[in-house]
Enzyme design. Structure first.
Site, PDB file in Angstrom:
ATOM      1  N   ARG A 104      35.521  39.634  41.568  1.00 45.65           N
ATOM      2  CA  ARG A 104      35.078  40.617  40.595  1.00 45.65           C
ATOM      3  C   ARG A 104      34.325  39.913  39.478  1.00 45.65           C
ATOM      4  O   ARG A 104      34.857  38.994  38.866  1.00 45.65           O
ATOM      5  CB  ARG A 104      36.304  41.356  40.059  1.00 45.65           C
ATOM      6  N   THR A 108      30.696  42.641  34.514  1.00 41.28           N
ATOM      7  CA  THR A 108      30.322  43.988  34.981  1.00 41.28           C
ATOM      8  C   THR A 108      31.505  44.682  35.657  1.00 41.28           C
ATOM      9  O   THR A 108      31.466  45.892  35.863  1.00 41.28           O
ATOM     10  CB  THR A 108      29.181  43.897  36.015  1.00 41.28           C
ATOM     11  N   ASP A 200      47.767  40.276  37.373  1.00 45.60           N
ATOM     12  CA  ASP A 200      46.837  39.880  38.436  1.00 45.60           C
ATOM     13  C   ASP A 200      47.642  39.563  39.694  1.00 45.60           C
ATOM     14  O   ASP A 200      48.418  38.608  39.726  1.00 45.60           O
ATOM     15  CB  ASP A 200      46.029  38.650  37.990  1.00 45.60           C
ATOM     16  N   ASP A 203      47.204  36.003  41.257  1.00 40.01           N
ATOM     17  CA  ASP A 203      47.873  34.956  40.468  1.00 40.01           C
ATOM     18  C   ASP A 203      49.381  35.018  40.645  1.00 40.01           C
ATOM     19  O   ASP A 203      50.056  33.991  40.720  1.00 40.01           O
ATOM     20  CB  ASP A 203      47.528  35.119  38.976  1.00 40.01           C
TER      21      ASP A 203
HETATM   22  N1  U5P Z   1      43.393  43.272  40.155  1.00 42.06           N
HETATM   23  C1  U5P Z   1      44.681  42.868  39.889  1.00 42.06           C
HETATM   24  N2  U5P Z   1      45.405  43.528  38.917  1.00 42.06           N
HETATM   25  C2  U5P Z   1      44.909  44.569  38.205  1.00 42.06           C
HETATM   26  C3  U5P Z   1      43.597  44.974  38.484  1.00 42.06           C
HETATM   27  C4  U5P Z   1      42.875  44.322  39.439  1.00 42.06           C
HETATM   28  O1  U5P Z   1      45.197  41.938  40.507  1.00 42.06           O
HETATM   29  O2  U5P Z   1      45.635  45.133  37.346  1.00 42.06           O
HETATM   30  C5  U5P Z   1      42.593  42.569  41.165  1.00 42.06           C
HETATM   31  C6  U5P Z   1      43.123  42.831  42.554  1.00 42.06           C
HETATM   32  O3  U5P Z   1      43.471  41.587  43.127  1.00 42.06           O
HETATM   33  C7  U5P Z   1      41.993  43.437  43.356  1.00 42.06           C
HETATM   34  C8  U5P Z   1      40.870  43.575  42.415  1.00 42.06           C
HETATM   35  O4  U5P Z   1      41.590  42.613  44.417  1.00 42.06           O
HETATM   36  O5  U5P Z   1      41.265  43.030  41.148  1.00 42.06           O
HETATM   37  C9  U5P Z   1      40.576  45.068  42.377  1.00 42.06           C
HETATM   38  O6  U5P Z   1      39.785  45.376  41.400  1.00 42.06           O
HETATM   39  P1  U5P Z   1      38.815  46.606  41.453  1.00 42.06           P
HETATM   40  O7  U5P Z   1      37.607  46.164  42.236  1.00 42.06           O
HETATM   41  O8  U5P Z   1      39.541  47.765  42.061  1.00 42.06           O
HETATM   42  O9  U5P Z   1      38.483  46.820  40.008  1.00 42.06           O
END
Ligand code: U5P
Length: 209
Positions: A104, A108, A200, A203
């Site tokens: 990600r 953005t 996360d 992590d």
């Molecule tokens: N992600 C998390 N925790 C959160 C938000 C996102 O770990 O609270 C990580 C996830 O691993 C997932 C990605 O792969 O970000 C999803 O983000 P999105 O593309 O849905 O914004």
């Protein structure tokens, strides 16, 4: 229209409650990712068609059932999805596994693809895309678009925790994809993290923070 199934099973709620705690250890968190993924998969495979086959028990011939038709393929979104895939493989050991690597862009919040490796016959399989967190929905939507561009059509998405924003985006962009969610949370924060969430997922699974 997508089917959005939010799990209400007490075991799932209990286990996700432990995962949310910041004091939960990496090992315990990792084990729970795998267990909850298995429980969600149990629900997500409920409608798989069965075929009758004749077998012999030690006593008589009888008709048993086996999963018919398309074979299955699990597609974890790297890296957090990997451990969900491991859990699901405990239930469906013969499934093939494809991998999609997305990260990600922290400014953005949009996903960028860096890896894609799928079974050669992925277009003949029923696909279960897995990622623990459906936050903005950018990663899940991009992964599914990538699969569709390769001619894959029968796709399901499984996650442990989702934000309403992510569910909206995914179901609007991919109304043909059913979404299975362990828990639906309140909202995203300004950094795209789910609240209350669990932090996360990558992590916490790998102990990298
Ligand atoms: N992600 C998390 N925790 C959160 C938000 C996102 O770990 O609270 C990580 C996830 O691993 C997932 C990605 O792969 O970000 C999803 O983000 P999105 O593309 O849905 O914004």
């Amino acid at each position: 229209m997508s089917k959005v199934i939010i799990m209400d099973h007490p075991l799932i709620q209990h286990k996700i409650g432990i995962m949310r705690r910041k004091t939960t250890s990496t090992k315990e968190f990792r084990d729970l990712v795998s267990e909850v993924a298995m429980l969600i998969c149990y629900e997500a495979t409920r409608e798989l068609p069965l075929a009758d086959i004749e077998i012999e028990t030690p006593l008589v011939k009888t008709i048993a059932h086996e999963i018919a038709g398309k074979k299955l393929c699990i597609v974890p979104i790297l890296r957090a999805g990997l451990h969900m895939a491991d859990g699901i493989l405990n239930l469906i050991p013969n499934a093939k596994v494809g991998h999609i690597g997305l990260y990600r862009n922290e400014e953005t919040l949009e996903p960028v693809e860096y890896f894609c490796k799928l079974p050669v016959d992925a277009d003949e399989r029923e696909i279960f895309v897995v990622d623990p967190m459906l936050a903005t929905g950018g990663s899940a939507s991009a992964a599914i678009t990538l699969l569709k561009n390769k001619g894959i059509s029968k796709i399901h998405f499984l996650c442990l925790i989702a934000a309403p924003e992510g569910v909206k985006r995914l179901t609007e962009l991919h109304p043909d994809v059913d979404v299975y969610i362990g828990a639906l949370d309140e909202r995203l924060n300004e950094h795209g993290y789910i609240l209350p969430g669990l932090g996360d997922a990558g992590d916490r699974i790998y102990g990298t923070k």
